[in-house]
Design a protein around this motif. Structure first.
Motif, short mmCIF file in Angstrom:
data_model
loop_
_atom_site.label_atom_id
_atom_site.label_comp_id
_atom_site.label_asym_id
_atom_site.label_seq_id
_atom_site.Cartn_x
_atom_site.Cartn_y
_atom_site.Cartn_z
N TRP A 181 -6.61 10.11 17.12
CA TRP A 181 -7.63 10.83 16.34
C TRP A 181 -8.74 9.88 15.90
O TRP A 181 -9.91 10.27 15.86
CB TRP A 181 -6.98 11.52 15.14
N TYR A 182 -8.38 8.66 15.58
CA TYR A 182 -9.39 7.66 15.20
C TYR A 182 -10.34 7.40 16.37
O TYR A 182 -11.57 7.43 16.21
CB TYR A 182 -8.68 6.37 14.77
N ARG A 183 -9.79 7.16 17.55
CA ARG A 183 -10.64 6.92 18.72
C ARG A 183 -11.41 8.18 19.13
O ARG A 183 -12.53 8.09 19.62
CB ARG A 183 -9.77 6.45 19.90
N PHE A 184 -10.81 9.33 18.94
CA PHE A 184 -11.45 10.59 19.28
C PHE A 184 -12.71 10.79 18.42
O PHE A 184 -13.77 11.17 18.93
CB PHE A 184 -10.45 11.73 19.04
N VAL A 185 -12.59 10.51 17.14
CA VAL A 185 -13.74 10.64 16.24
C VAL A 185 -14.84 9.67 16.64
O VAL A 185 -16.03 10.03 16.72
CB VAL A 185 -13.31 10.42 14.77
N ILE A 186 -14.48 8.42 16.90
CA ILE A 186 -15.47 7.43 17.32
C ILE A 186 -16.14 7.85 18.63
O ILE A 186 -17.36 7.74 18.80
CB ILE A 186 -14.82 6.04 17.46
N GLY A 187 -15.33 8.33 19.57
CA GLY A 187 -15.88 8.76 20.85
C GLY A 187 -16.88 9.89 20.70
O GLY A 187 -17.94 9.90 21.35
N LEU A 188 -16.57 10.86 19.84
CA LEU A 188 -17.50 11.97 19.61
C LEU A 188 -18.77 11.48 18.93
O LEU A 188 -19.88 11.94 19.24
CB LEU A 188 -16.82 13.05 18.77
N GLU A 189 -18.62 10.55 18.00
CA GLU A 189 -19.80 10.03 17.29
C GLU A 189 -20.76 9.27 18.22
O GLU A 189 -21.96 9.25 17.99
CB GLU A 189 -19.36 9.09 16.16
N GLU A 190 -20.22 8.68 19.27
CA GLU A 190 -21.04 7.85 20.15
C GLU A 190 -21.68 8.64 21.29
O GLU A 190 -22.42 8.06 22.09
CB GLU A 190 -20.18 6.72 20.73
N LEU A 191 -21.39 9.93 21.38
CA LEU A 191 -21.95 10.73 22.47
C LEU A 191 -23.47 10.86 22.31
O LEU A 191 -23.98 11.00 21.20
CB LEU A 191 -21.32 12.12 22.49
N GLU A 192 -24.16 10.80 23.41
CA GLU A 192 -25.60 10.99 23.44
C GLU A 192 -25.95 11.99 24.54
O GLU A 192 -25.26 12.06 25.56
CB GLU A 192 -26.31 9.65 23.71
N PRO A 193 -27.00 12.79 24.34
CA PRO A 193 -27.87 12.86 23.17
C PRO A 193 -27.22 13.63 22.02
O PRO A 193 -26.11 14.14 22.16
CB PRO A 193 -29.10 13.60 23.70
N PHE A 194 -27.94 13.72 20.92
CA PHE A 194 -27.40 14.34 19.71
C PHE A 194 -26.98 15.79 19.96
O PHE A 194 -25.97 16.26 19.44
CB PHE A 194 -28.42 14.26 18.58
N GLU A 195 -27.80 16.51 20.74
CA GLU A 195 -27.52 17.93 20.98
C GLU A 195 -26.17 18.10 21.67
O GLU A 195 -25.38 18.98 21.30
CB GLU A 195 -28.63 18.57 21.82
N TYR A 196 -25.92 17.25 22.69
CA TYR A 196 -24.63 17.34 23.40
C TYR A 196 -23.48 16.93 22.48
O TYR A 196 -22.39 17.53 22.52
CB TYR A 196 -24.66 16.45 24.64
N ARG A 197 -23.71 15.91 21.65
CA ARG A 197 -22.68 15.50 20.69
C ARG A 197 -22.28 16.66 19.79
O ARG A 197 -21.09 16.91 19.57
CB ARG A 197 -23.21 14.33 19.86
N GLN A 198 -23.27 17.40 19.28
CA GLN A 198 -22.96 18.50 18.38
C GLN A 198 -22.24 19.63 19.10
O GLN A 198 -21.36 20.28 18.53
CB GLN A 198 -24.26 19.03 17.75
N ILE A 199 -22.60 19.85 20.36
CA ILE A 199 -21.90 20.88 21.14
C ILE A 199 -20.42 20.51 21.29
O ILE A 199 -19.54 21.37 21.13
CB ILE A 199 -22.57 21.03 22.53
N LYS A 200 -20.15 19.25 21.58
CA LYS A 200 -18.77 18.80 21.72
C LYS A 200 -18.01 18.90 20.40
O LYS A 200 -16.85 19.32 20.36
CB LYS A 200 -18.74 17.36 22.25
N ILE A 201 -18.67 18.48 19.32
CA ILE A 201 -18.01 18.56 18.00
C ILE A 201 -17.68 20.01 17.67
O ILE A 201 -16.58 20.32 17.19
CB ILE A 201 -18.90 17.93 16.92
N ASP A 202 -18.61 20.91 17.93
CA ASP A 202 -18.37 22.33 17.65
C ASP A 202 -17.24 22.87 18.51
O ASP A 202 -16.44 23.72 18.05
CB ASP A 202 -19.64 23.12 17.90
N SER A 203 -17.13 22.40 19.75
CA SER A 203 -16.08 22.90 20.64
C SER A 203 -14.69 22.47 20.17
O SER A 203 -13.71 23.17 20.41
CB SER A 203 -16.33 22.43 22.07
N PHE A 204 -14.61 21.31 19.53
CA PHE A 204 -13.32 20.81 19.04
C PHE A 204 -13.13 21.09 17.55
O PHE A 204 -12.12 20.66 16.98
CB PHE A 204 -13.20 19.31 19.29
N ALA A 205 -14.06 21.79 16.92
CA ALA A 205 -13.95 22.07 15.48
C ALA A 205 -12.67 22.81 15.12
O ALA A 205 -12.04 22.50 14.09
CB ALA A 205 -15.19 22.83 15.00
N PRO A 206 -12.22 23.82 15.91
CA PRO A 206 -10.96 24.49 15.55
C PRO A 206 -9.77 23.53 15.49
O PRO A 206 -8.94 23.62 14.57
CB PRO A 206 -10.79 25.54 16.67
#
Length: 589
Positions: A355-380
């Motif tokens: 989970w620690y690496r997962f959070v870091i990996g999501l934070e490092e995604l670029e561009p911001f729009e794609y990062r937010q899409i990924k975060i939203d997909s894993f939000a549940p």
């Protein structure tokens, strides 16, 4: 004995101690020898093998280079003799001296590195295994030792280039080891009782994967891959734990972002998913997966093994989980989430690094729009992770009776789960996480309030866990929060004061939100007497003192209650003046 082991004469003495006369001396005169004599003989032989192993690692310079081949042949003869005796001992129902065979294997493997014995695998196969096929497990033990000794930090070689050349030779000879392992597996067939051969194959394979870094295409094509996963379908089967170790090592050595592993990754993924995820045809039949069976039967070894595999695959294949391409990545994250929900905190804690690496990996995604899409997909999944971690923060029933050391261990585990909750704030936001813990706290308070008065005092563990989670996310909570924190600060003075652990967590929560209280002074007044009273309770004194310090530093005005706070501090000081002062934890300076 240690001084003797360093001498040059130890080579000859130890070779004599390992002579065959000690093994096959069961004459009618000696058959009645005492158990003590047999034990002493075994100890002498093991000491001799141990000494030769140590000298092959670092004292080969004591011998002329021309004598090394004869030393190798002598060690092979000893290995053959004692390995044969171990097989015979099993048939005769007497103890086998397996540690001696293992130590001789290590000595031969060390000498092989010193000599640069490039044909050791084929030579041992031809001279030992071919004429003596019953020695398969012993030869596998020897092959397991070969890369381990080449990787030993006790190995003393004259040239570093020789070592790298030897390791390259091992990598080029990987197919020989795989062939031997495949032959051993075929000889086992459906004989599940041959656990010794199964474990020997798995131990050898694990060593070569970890150290030699075999060609992934060899592993992709070998029959050992489906054989290992067949072992993993039954957590009660012999060799299950070693099979877990091998698969974990394989996942760790060949991550998805490494070049040339595409075929191996493609072969591993469906096999791992089958262990935990129901196939489409089995969903309606009620047939459980191996992982689900282990959870249903509460088998700790099974749950731990599957949890290690799912977590390691998620870490090693994180680049695929975060990939643009849709590959049903959520199903793998779901498996790790199910592992995190296992009631055993030790097993659930295996997932935390992912989970620690997962959070870091999501934070490092670029561009911001794609990062937010990924975060939203894993939000549940992240939201459910919050609930799971909060539940795992609960103290066990009877925590008051635990020893101080065990309580410290438990607090350490709780810190890791709290860190995971804090990591979720970085993706979901502090307010979302706060509501996800604050709303269940309200429900828990209502549930406890509905209990008979005689049970309310003993049912505090849930409230304490939610408070612990809330104080863990204080850094991410905005200073103008108006929904959860006012409720929490109003709740704390009403909590039962007879439960030290609950009161300590409540005091910590007050200290963590000192900045918020500085902007909401109306909520501060009832809390100061509560903190002052905590100074008089040994298990709460440190938490109360830290909270008071935080409030004094971050709140501009303490109001009229500051006098009550002062009186409480003085009273606590007087109460403990005869017992050495306050009960402060030295970790809280």
């Amino acid at each position: 004995l240690t001084s003797f082991q360093r001498t040059a004469v130890a080579w000859i003495v130890c070779d004599r101690l390992l002579s065959t006369a000690d093994v096959n001396s069961a004459t009618p005169a000696t058959a009645a020898a005492t158990t003590e004599d047999s034990t002493l003989r075994t100890q002498r032989q093991f000491f001799a093998a141990q000494t030769l192993h140590a000298k092959c690692l670092s004292d080969v310079y004591q011998l002329p280079p021309t004598s090394l081949p004869s030393l190798r042949d002598s060690l092979l003869n000893h290995f053959l003799t004692h390995a044969t005796d171990s097989v015979r001992a099993h048939l005769e129902n007497r103890p086998a001296n397996r540690p001696l065979v293992t130590r001789l294997s290590m000595a031969i493997a060390s000498l092989a590195v010193q000599m640069g014995w490039s044909t050791c695998l084929t030579d041992v196969t031809n001279s030992v295994l071919t004429p003596h096929p019953e020695l398969g497990p012993a030869v596998l033990e020897l092959f397991r030792s070969i890369p381990e000794e080449a990787d030993s930090n006790r190995l003393v070689l004259g040239s570093e280039e020789d070592l790298w050349a030897y390791r390259d030779m091992l990598r080029n000879s990987s197919h020989v080891v795989l062939g031997l392992c495949e032959h051993a597996v075929q000889s086992i067939g459906n004989n599940s009782s041959d656990v010794a051969t199964t474990e020997a194959v798995l131990s050898c394979l694990q060593s070569w994967i970890r150290i030699v870094d075999m060609d992934p295409q060899l592993l992709e094509r070998t029959v050992l891959l489906p054989w290992m996963f067949d072992l993993l379908t039954d957590f009660n089967r012999g060799g299950f734990e070693l099979a877990v170790d091998v698969v974990v090592e394989m996942l760790r050595t060949y991550p998805s972002d490494r070049r040339g592993v595409e075929g191996l990754v493609t072969a591993i993924i469906p096999r791992v998913m089958t262990l935990g995820q129901q196939l489409d045809g089995n969903v309606n039949t009620g047939q459980l997966t191996p992982f689900q069976r282990s959870v249903q039967e509460e088998d700790e070894d099974g749950m731990r093994g599957y949890c290690r595999i799912f977590t390691e695959m998620s870490e090693s294949y994180l680049s695929l989980i975060l990939s643009h391409e849709e590959m049903n990545q959520a199903s793998l994250v779901e498996l790790v989430l199910q592992c995190a929900g296992i009631p055993d905190k030790e097993i659930a804690g295996i997932t935390l690094h992912f989970w620690y690496r997962f959070v870091i990996g999501l934070e490092e995604l670029e561009p911001f729009e794609y990062r937010q899409i990924k975060i939203d997909s894993f939000a549940p999944q992240l939201t459910r992770l919050l609930a799971i971690c909060t539940h795992l923060l609960k103290y066990p029933v009877g925590v008051e009776d635990l020893s101080p050391d065990r309580l410290d261990d438990l607090e350490g585990i709780r810190l890791y789960f709290a860190d995971t909750i804090e990591d979720c704030c970085r993706l979901l936001g502090g307010e979302v996480v706060l509501r996800a813990t604050g709303d269940p706290l309200r429900e828990e308070c209502n549930r406890v309030a509905s209990l008979p008065p005689n049970k309310q005092l003993s049912d505090w563990h849930g409230m304490e866990a939610y408070l612990y989670a809330i104080q863990a996310v204080s850094m991410y909570v905005p200073p103008d929060e108006r929904q959860v924190i006012p409720f929490v600060m109003g709740l704390i003075p009403q909590l039962p004061g007879e439960v030290p652990l609950l009161r300590a967590t409540a005091c910590q929560t007050v200290g963590k939100y000192a900045s918020w209280l500085g902007m909401q002074p109306s909520h501060l007044q009832p809390l100061l007497p509560y903190l002052a009273q905590g100074l008089s309770i040994p298990k709460c004194a440190s938490a109360s003192a830290v909270a008071i310090r935080e409030i004094c530093e971050k709140c501009n005005s303490l109001g009229d209650s500051v006098l009550q706070l002062y009186d409480g501090i003085v009273a606590a000081r007087q109460q403990h003046s005869g017992g050495g002062g306050f009960f402060f934890d030295l970790r809280n300076e």
